[in-house]
Design an enzyme around this catalytic site. Structure first.
Site, PDB file in Angstrom:
ATOM      1  N   HIS A  24       0.839  -1.211   0.000  1.00  0.00           N
ATOM      2  CA  HIS A  24       0.000   0.000   0.000  1.00  0.00           C
ATOM      3  C   HIS A  24       0.871   1.257   0.000  1.00  0.00           C
ATOM      4  CE1 HIS A  24      -3.093  -2.679   2.254  1.00  0.00           C
ATOM      5  NE2 HIS A  24      -3.465  -2.586   1.000  1.00  0.00           N
ATOM      6  N   LYS A  48     -16.494  -6.792   6.340  1.00  0.00           N
ATOM      7  CA  LYS A  48     -15.215  -7.526   6.306  1.00  0.00           C
ATOM      8  C   LYS A  48     -14.698  -7.836   7.705  1.00  0.00           C
ATOM      9  CE  LYS A  48     -12.776  -6.825   1.941  1.00  0.00           C
ATOM     10  NZ  LYS A  48     -11.511  -6.343   1.367  1.00  0.00           N
ATOM     11  N   ARG A  97      -2.320  -6.445  -8.375  1.00  0.00           N
ATOM     12  CA  ARG A  97      -1.291  -7.462  -8.158  1.00  0.00           C
ATOM     13  C   ARG A  97      -1.424  -8.512  -9.249  1.00  0.00           C
ATOM     14  NH1 ARG A  97      -3.144  -8.005  -2.107  1.00  0.00           N
ATOM     15  NH2 ARG A  97      -4.994  -7.470  -3.305  1.00  0.00           N
ATOM     16  N   SER A 135      -3.006  -7.678   3.056  1.00  0.00           N
ATOM     17  CA  SER A 135      -3.266  -7.473   4.486  1.00  0.00           C
ATOM     18  C   SER A 135      -3.645  -8.805   5.142  1.00  0.00           C
ATOM     19  CB  SER A 135      -4.406  -6.472   4.680  1.00  0.00           C
ATOM     20  OG  SER A 135      -4.031  -5.216   4.185  1.00  0.00           O
TER      21      SER A 135
HETATM   22  P1  ADP Z   1      -9.873  -3.517  -0.429  1.00  0.00           P
HETATM   23  O1  ADP Z   1     -10.482  -4.164   0.757  1.00  0.00           O
HETATM   24  O2  ADP Z   1     -10.613  -2.337  -0.929  1.00  0.00           O
HETATM   25  O3  ADP Z   1      -9.452  -4.430  -1.534  1.00  0.00           O
HETATM   26  P2  ADP Z   1      -7.131  -3.362   0.454  1.00  0.00           P
HETATM   27  O4  ADP Z   1      -6.763  -2.605   1.675  1.00  0.00           O
HETATM   28  O5  ADP Z   1      -7.015  -4.835   0.504  1.00  0.00           O
HETATM   29  O6  ADP Z   1      -8.572  -2.843   0.138  1.00  0.00           O
HETATM   30  O7  ADP Z   1      -6.323  -2.832  -0.786  1.00  0.00           O
HETATM   31  C1  ADP Z   1      -6.448  -1.512  -1.239  1.00  0.00           C
HETATM   32  C2  ADP Z   1      -5.865  -1.387  -2.626  1.00  0.00           C
HETATM   33  O8  ADP Z   1      -4.475  -1.655  -2.576  1.00  0.00           O
HETATM   34  C3  ADP Z   1      -6.437  -2.346  -3.668  1.00  0.00           C
HETATM   35  O9  ADP Z   1      -6.459  -1.697  -4.918  1.00  0.00           O
HETATM   36  C4  ADP Z   1      -5.442  -3.473  -3.690  1.00  0.00           C
HETATM   37  O10 ADP Z   1      -5.437  -4.141  -4.948  1.00  0.00           O
HETATM   38  C5  ADP Z   1      -4.158  -2.696  -3.481  1.00  0.00           C
HETATM   39  N1  ADP Z   1      -3.102  -3.510  -2.912  1.00  0.00           N
HETATM   40  C6  ADP Z   1      -3.183  -4.342  -1.860  1.00  0.00           C
HETATM   41  N2  ADP Z   1      -1.997  -4.952  -1.629  1.00  0.00           N
HETATM   42  C7  ADP Z   1      -1.147  -4.478  -2.586  1.00  0.00           C
HETATM   43  C8  ADP Z   1       0.215  -4.743  -2.921  1.00  0.00           C
HETATM   44  N3  ADP Z   1       0.927  -5.633  -2.240  1.00  0.00           N
HETATM   45  N4  ADP Z   1       0.755  -4.093  -3.966  1.00  0.00           N
HETATM   46  C9  ADP Z   1       0.009  -3.197  -4.668  1.00  0.00           C
HETATM   47  N5  ADP Z   1      -1.277  -2.922  -4.422  1.00  0.00           N
HETATM   48  C10 ADP Z   1      -1.859  -3.550  -3.398  1.00  0.00           C
END
Ligand code: ADP
Length: 173
Positions: A24, A48, A97, A135
């Site tokens: 992130h 969630k 990803r 996460s």
């Molecule tokens: P959500 O629950 O909305 O998917 P996340 O917190 O899991 O939110 O992720 C937020 C954004 O960050 C999403 O677009 C996700 O694809 C991206 N993201 C999550 N992990 C990574 C990573 N390791 N590298 C790049 N982008 C990521």
């Protein structure tokens, strides 16, 4: 900031960030270079069942973004498309990803474009180093006592240690 009379180009990067990871933070740093202002929108996401409360996630994200002056962190309740319009954003930033992210992201981007035609979704490819990082996997490994110190910023690591504090021998359970 010298904008030479042009409108401020503001983007929103939404997510659950439960908790924020290096993936992130990498997307945030890169998006902050592409746009004049970036708002990191931390979603409530009640369904969630997050490990960290909204307040904790906002605080962690604020700590992670402290060194980036054009990044602001805000809580996000309700519809992302409406939020983006209200804050005057021209773009929504999402990270991509593996191919597995694509279908859901494509659907979301299409829906958001329908709801807010002036707001485009902009995808940033994950840094190869963080392609496997989520996460959920961080929480799982931390819960089982594995080392996640390279996968999350130091402030997040401390919070994870507090959450999953295992009583030492002799302590009351
Ligand atoms: P959500 O629950 O909305 O998917 P996340 O917190 O899991 O939110 O992720 C937020 C954004 O960050 C999403 O677009 C996700 O694809 C991206 N993201 C999550 N992990 C990574 C990573 N390791 N590298 C790049 N982008 C990521």
């Amino acid at each position: 900031m010298a904008n030479l009379g042009k409108a401020v180009r503001r983007a929103v990067y939404p997510g659950s960030f439960d908790p924020p990871t290096m993936g992130h933070v990498d997307v945030i740093a890169r998006a902050a270079r592409l746009f004049d202002e970036l708002i990191v929108a931390v979603a409530v996401n009640a369904e969630k069942k997050p490990l960290f409360s909204l307040q904790e996630r906002v605080e962690m994200m604020q700590e992670c973004c402290r060194s980036m002056p054009n990044v602001r962190v805000m809580p996000l309740e309700g519809l992302l498309a409406r939020f983006a319009q209200e804050v005057g954003a021209c773009a929504i930033v999402r990270g991509l990803r593996a191919v597995s992210d694509f279908e859901y992201e494509f659907q979301m981007a299409s829906m958001n474009h329908q709801l807010a035609p002036a707001v485009d979704t902009c995808f940033l490819m994950t840094h190869q180093q963080y392609a496997f990082l989520s996460s959920s996997i961080v929480k799982e490994v931390a819960r089982l006592g594995g080392d996640v110190s390279q996968l999350v910023p130091p402030n997040v690591h401390r919070r994870l240690q507090q959450k999953f504090a295992v009583p030492t021998a002799g302590e009351n359970r």
